[in-house]
Scaffold this active site. Structure first.
Site, PDB file in Angstrom:
ATOM      1  N   GLU A 107       6.883 -11.887 -16.706  1.00 61.26           N
ATOM      2  CA  GLU A 107       6.001 -10.850 -15.976  1.00 61.26           C
ATOM      3  C   GLU A 107       5.805  -9.684 -16.487  1.00 61.26           C
ATOM      4  OE1 GLU A 107       8.316  -9.047 -12.648  1.00 61.26           O
ATOM      5  OE2 GLU A 107      10.241  -9.020 -13.770  1.00 61.26           O
ATOM      6  N   HIS A 110      17.398 -34.557 -19.841  1.00 64.02           N
ATOM      7  CA  HIS A 110      16.690 -35.347 -18.615  1.00 64.02           C
ATOM      8  C   HIS A 110      15.229 -35.282 -18.375  1.00 64.02           C
ATOM      9  CE1 HIS A 110      20.639 -36.140 -17.197  1.00 64.02           C
ATOM     10  NE2 HIS A 110      21.101 -35.092 -17.420  1.00 64.02           N
ATOM     11  N   GLU A 115      16.943 -14.834 -15.102  1.00 62.74           N
ATOM     12  CA  GLU A 115      16.232 -13.548 -15.011  1.00 62.74           C
ATOM     13  C   GLU A 115      15.753 -13.238 -16.299  1.00 62.74           C
ATOM     14  OE1 GLU A 115      15.368 -11.497 -12.894  1.00 62.74           O
ATOM     15  OE2 GLU A 115      15.513  -9.529 -14.046  1.00 62.74           O
ATOM     16  N   TRP A 174      -3.471  -2.419  -1.644  1.00 62.56           N
ATOM     17  CA  TRP A 174      -3.071  -3.516  -2.268  1.00 62.56           C
ATOM     18  C   TRP A 174      -3.754  -4.590  -1.676  1.00 62.56           C
ATOM     19  CZ3 TRP A 174      -0.260  -7.953  -2.536  1.00 62.56           C
ATOM     20  CH2 TRP A 174      -0.187  -8.508  -3.760  1.00 62.56           C
ATOM     21  N   LYS A 209      11.717 -11.688 -16.693  1.00 68.99           N
ATOM     22  CA  LYS A 209      11.314 -10.606 -17.450  1.00 68.99           C
ATOM     23  C   LYS A 209      10.330 -10.948 -18.551  1.00 68.99           C
ATOM     24  CE  LYS A 209      12.809  -7.849 -15.250  1.00 68.99           C
ATOM     25  NZ  LYS A 209      13.058  -8.429 -14.169  1.00 68.99           N
ATOM     26  N   ASN A 241      -0.013   1.158   6.075  1.00 75.77           N
ATOM     27  CA  ASN A 241       0.606   0.238   4.990  1.00 75.77           C
ATOM     28  C   ASN A 241       1.282  -0.769   5.903  1.00 75.77           C
ATOM     29  OD1 ASN A 241       1.866  -1.110   3.057  1.00 75.77           O
ATOM     30  ND2 ASN A 241       3.903   0.108   2.896  1.00 75.77           N
ATOM     31  N   GLY A 242       1.138  -2.194   5.793  1.00 75.53           N
ATOM     32  CA  GLY A 242       1.418  -3.100   6.470  1.00 75.53           C
ATOM     33  C   GLY A 242       0.527  -4.106   6.809  1.00 75.53           C
ATOM     34  N   LYS A 280       5.243  -3.651  -6.928  1.00 79.24           N
ATOM     35  CA  LYS A 280       7.083  -3.124  -6.964  1.00 79.24           C
ATOM     36  C   LYS A 280       7.618  -3.803  -5.724  1.00 79.24           C
ATOM     37  CE  LYS A 280      10.536  -1.405  -8.611  1.00 79.24           C
ATOM     38  NZ  LYS A 280      11.325  -2.127  -9.501  1.00 79.24           N
ATOM     39  N   ARG A 321       3.421   1.198  -7.117  1.00 74.06           N
ATOM     40  CA  ARG A 321       3.475   0.253  -5.934  1.00 74.06           C
ATOM     41  C   ARG A 321       2.518  -0.967  -6.335  1.00 74.06           C
ATOM     42  NH1 ARG A 321       6.225   2.380  -1.591  1.00 74.06           N
ATOM     43  NH2 ARG A 321       4.888   1.198   0.010  1.00 74.06           N
ATOM     44  N   CYS A 332       0.875  -1.215   0.141  1.00 73.10           N
ATOM     45  CA  CYS A 332       0.007  -0.066  -0.019  1.00 73.10           C
ATOM     46  C   CYS A 332       1.000   1.299  -0.065  1.00 73.10           C
ATOM     47  CB  CYS A 332      -0.891   0.118   1.303  1.00 73.10           C
ATOM     48  SG  CYS A 332      -1.909  -1.503   1.269  1.00 73.10           S
TER      49      CYS A 332
HETATM   50  C1  AGP Z   1      11.460  -8.206 -10.493  1.00 74.22           C
HETATM   51  O1  AGP Z   1      11.371  -7.792 -11.840  1.00 74.22           O
HETATM   52  C2  AGP Z   1      10.019  -8.413  -9.732  1.00 74.22           C
HETATM   53  N1  AGP Z   1       9.579  -7.046  -9.636  1.00 74.22           N
HETATM   54  C3  AGP Z   1      10.117  -9.083  -8.605  1.00 74.22           C
HETATM   55  O2  AGP Z   1      10.868 -10.397  -8.758  1.00 74.22           O
HETATM   56  C4  AGP Z   1      11.249  -8.547  -7.375  1.00 74.22           C
HETATM   57  O3  AGP Z   1      12.663  -8.532  -8.005  1.00 74.22           O
HETATM   58  C5  AGP Z   1      11.170  -9.055  -6.170  1.00 74.22           C
HETATM   59  O4  AGP Z   1       9.775  -8.909  -5.797  1.00 74.22           O
HETATM   60  C6  AGP Z   1      12.223  -8.651  -5.200  1.00 74.22           C
HETATM   61  O5  AGP Z   1      12.087  -7.257  -4.968  1.00 74.22           O
HETATM   62  P1  AGP Z   1      13.242  -6.437  -3.897  1.00 74.22           P
HETATM   63  O6  AGP Z   1      14.327  -6.585  -4.762  1.00 74.22           O
HETATM   64  O7  AGP Z   1      12.512  -5.004  -3.809  1.00 74.22           O
HETATM   65  O8  AGP Z   1      13.406  -7.313  -2.689  1.00 74.22           O
END
Ligand code: AGP
Length: 607
Positions: free
Chosen positions: A487, A503, A480, A75, A484, A101-102, A602, A27, A2
């Site tokens: 997501e 395998h 990675e 959120w 990308k 937030n939390g 985020k 966020r 949030c």
């Molecule tokens: C990465 O593109 C994603 N948004 C997600 O995997 C992110 O890397 C992960 O949530 C960790 O976030 P942080 O680096 O803020 O801890």
């Protein structure tokens, strides 16, 4: 997840709150609201859905008089995304409004206790217990009521509170959720992160856990949980407003991809000195390095994959075993960690709940903890014994790019720094320093060498499945690259160690199945080439990532992505560039919401 904002000053509060909430949209959220005090009456306005709907509802704030207020983007964690569950929440007597937030972990017993005492709940949220506790404990002093309320709460909370008995004042409390105060002229602010403040105030104060703040238009007073006032120093934010805007690019993500040469340079340059690597912030750790028996890297998502990429250099140069663990797994695995373990935590936001929990768990077992974080003053940075910042600047797009490459760059620096401290630098020191020093230039070359990517995206964007394969560092980067693609373009993508295909997974390779093969390590090129031939012979279309003069791969691949030659020990931050761009353009072809992908946030501040 949030976002909260607060304002008190001489201007109309509602438009300023709405502007701050817009800056927090990245966020991720599903509802929004504001509470503004006019004379001694608090008016609450909230919507399910986007902030644009809230702006329409209150005519961009023009319909809401008052110079003091709080705002929220939610959120959903407890209770569906509805208008009733949206914040701010109002006490039964209308005196208090709260944004949060939390997660309040003990909200259920508190809710039952309050209901027994006759308080009526309007929502299903954990947050609402806070506003009723404030009503219960208020005896004319908001600060005391706030301290008593906070003492009943367990969990994480960044709170914003206003009270109709105190026009012109806003209150903030921080416990395990980020909260920043902004200092203005005849006005003061608070927000969940700097991006919501930077265009109104560059002088900020980072609240720490257990700290309370009382803001009026003339002053900011901070106190601890006993009510004792404490002094905090202000931090000057150097980020330009543009740094948090798109800078002419269509999406934040593309802007941040293009920022990577500069971001990696900003992260490397201050530490590469006198032909070596310097970390003043690690002076206290150096004497303890010799006693280390292992290094554990822990993180989530892309930060975890950055750890997978950086572990090779750390292990090779330091001669210390390195394990890379998902934080969400580590926190519940009762790991074999003790005072001879260095725990490296990687986190762009510094607020990822699993990473914070793993930190606490391993610190309690005696581990020395080193945070690699992008957000100054964030929870991971505050809780770790040592913190090394990635100076990537604000990363707005949910999908990380410069966050990842600057994390990898820091791991390279740590590998060199620890090796030198442990007298294990060995041969090739100058060559390795040069390899790391040249990364910003190599990253720029990797961007410039791949003008064909938009066309390749048109070819591949309809494929429901894409495989990424590689070995060693190439495999770490493939992980990675696949994330990308998943997501932001919503295509299913899977990364596999190239040697693993036979395998089982190779059973999935059909005619025209796209396979992205990372072939950037000369030492194992023949092995990877054989894997490329394996999938080609089963009908796959191979998009190879390699360097320009790799004739063997050029002769078998259907399409090509290029990077300049880089020592494979330090190549991950370069190899990822074409894969970031490919994911971006495929997502663009698919018409996806690139900066705010569906279901994602985020910063994942809940487990
Ligand atoms: C990465 O593109 C994603 N948004 C997600 O995997 C992110 O890397 C992960 O949530 C960790 O976030 P942080 O680096 O803020 O801890």
């Amino acid at each position: 997840m949030c976002g909260i904002v607060g304002y008190t000053g001489v201007q109309s509060a509602a438009p300023i709150l709405l502007d701050g909430l817009k800056k927090l949209e990245y966020r991720g959220y599903d509802s929004a609201g504001v509470a503004v005090m006019d004379q001694n009456v608090i008016a609450v306005h909230k919507v399910r859905g986007r902030i644009a709907a809230l702006c329409e509802k209150i005519q961009d704030g023009a319909a809401v008089p008052g110079f003091t207020g709080i705002g929220h983007t939610r959120w959903a964690t407890h209770g569906a995304p509805t208008e009733e569950n949206a914040h701010p929440h109002l006490s039964n007597d209308g005196r208090f409004a709260v944004v949060h937030n939390g997660i309040i972990e003990n909200y259920l017993p508190l809710r039952e206790e309050l209901i027994r005492e006759g308080y009526h709940f309007q929502s299903e949220t954990d947050t609402e217990v806070i506003v009723h506790l404030m009503e219960r404990y208020y005896k004319g002093n908001v600060r005391q009521a706030l301290i008593k309320t906070a003492n009943r709460l367990q969990g994480s909370y960044a709170l914003g509170v206003i009270c109709s008995e105190e026009p012109g004042r806003i209150y903030a409390v921080r416990e395990a959720s980020p909260l920043i105060l902004g200092m203005g002229v005849e006005e003061n602010f608070f927000a969940s992160d700097v991006t919501a403040l930077v265009n109104r105030s560059r002088n900020v104060i980072y609240l720490e856990d257990g700290e309370f703040a009382e803001l009026s238009k003339e002053s900011i007073r901070i106190f601890d949980c006993t009510g004792r006032q404490i002094d905090k120093k202000a931090t000057r934010i150097l980020w330009d407003v543009q740094a948090a805007e798109k800078g002419g690019y269509e999406h934040f993500m593309l802007k941040e991809i293009m920022e990577q040469p500069g971001a990696v340079k900003a992260t490397l340059a201050p530490r590469l000195k006198n032909g070596g690597v310097e970390f003043e912030e690690l002076a206290g750790l150096v004497p303890q390095l010799a006693s280390l028996r292992k290094i554990v890297i822990t993180a989530c998502g892309s930060a975890y994959y950055a750890g997978c990429a950086g572990r090779y250099a750390l292990e090779r140069l330091c001669g210390i075993p390195v394990e890379v663990e998902l934080a969400s797994e580590l926190r519940y695995s009762d790991p074999l960690i003790d005072e001879h373990t260095l725990l490296i935590l990687i986190s762009q936001s510094g607020e990822t709940a699993d990473t914070i929990a793993a930190l606490r768990e391993c610190k309690a077992k005696g581990a020395k903890t080193l945070a690699v974080v992008n957000v100054v003053g964030s929870s991971v940075a505050t809780l770790a014994d040592y913190t090394v910042y990635t100076w990537a600047g604000p990363e707005i797009a949910v999908a990380t790019t410069k966050g990842y490459t600057t994390q990898v760059a820091v791991l390279y620096l740590l590998a060199l720094f620890f090796a030198r401290c442990l007298n294990r630098a060995g041969d090739g020191w100058e060559r390795m320093i040069e390899a790391v020093q040249s990364l910003p230039r190599r990253i720029q070359q990797a961007i410039d060498m791949n003008a064909s990517i938009p066309a390749l995206a048109k070819k591949y964007h309809k494929n429901p499945d894409i495989f990424f394969i590689g070995r060693n560092t190439d495999y770490a980067v493939a992980l990675e690259g696949a994330l990308k693609m998943k997501e932001i373009s919503y295509l299913h993508a899977e990364a596999y160690a190239a040697g693993e295909l036979k395998h089982g997974t190779i059973a999935l390779i059909e005619e025209h199945q796209p396979v992205i093969a990372l072939c950037c390590n000369p030492a194992i090129m023949e092995k990877t080439l054989s894997n490329v031939v394996e999938v080609k012979s089963r009908g796959a279309e191979v998009l190879a990532l390699t360097y320009r003069d790799n004739q063997k791969i050029l002769s078998v691949a259907d399409d090509l992505l290029f990077i300049p030659r880089v020592d494979p020990l330090f190549s991950a931050a370069v190899e990822i560039l074409p894969l970031q761009l490919l994911a971006y353009y495929v997502a663009k072809e698919n018409g996806c919401d690139i900066d705010k992908p569906k279901n994602l946030a985020k910063s994942v501040t809940v487990e």
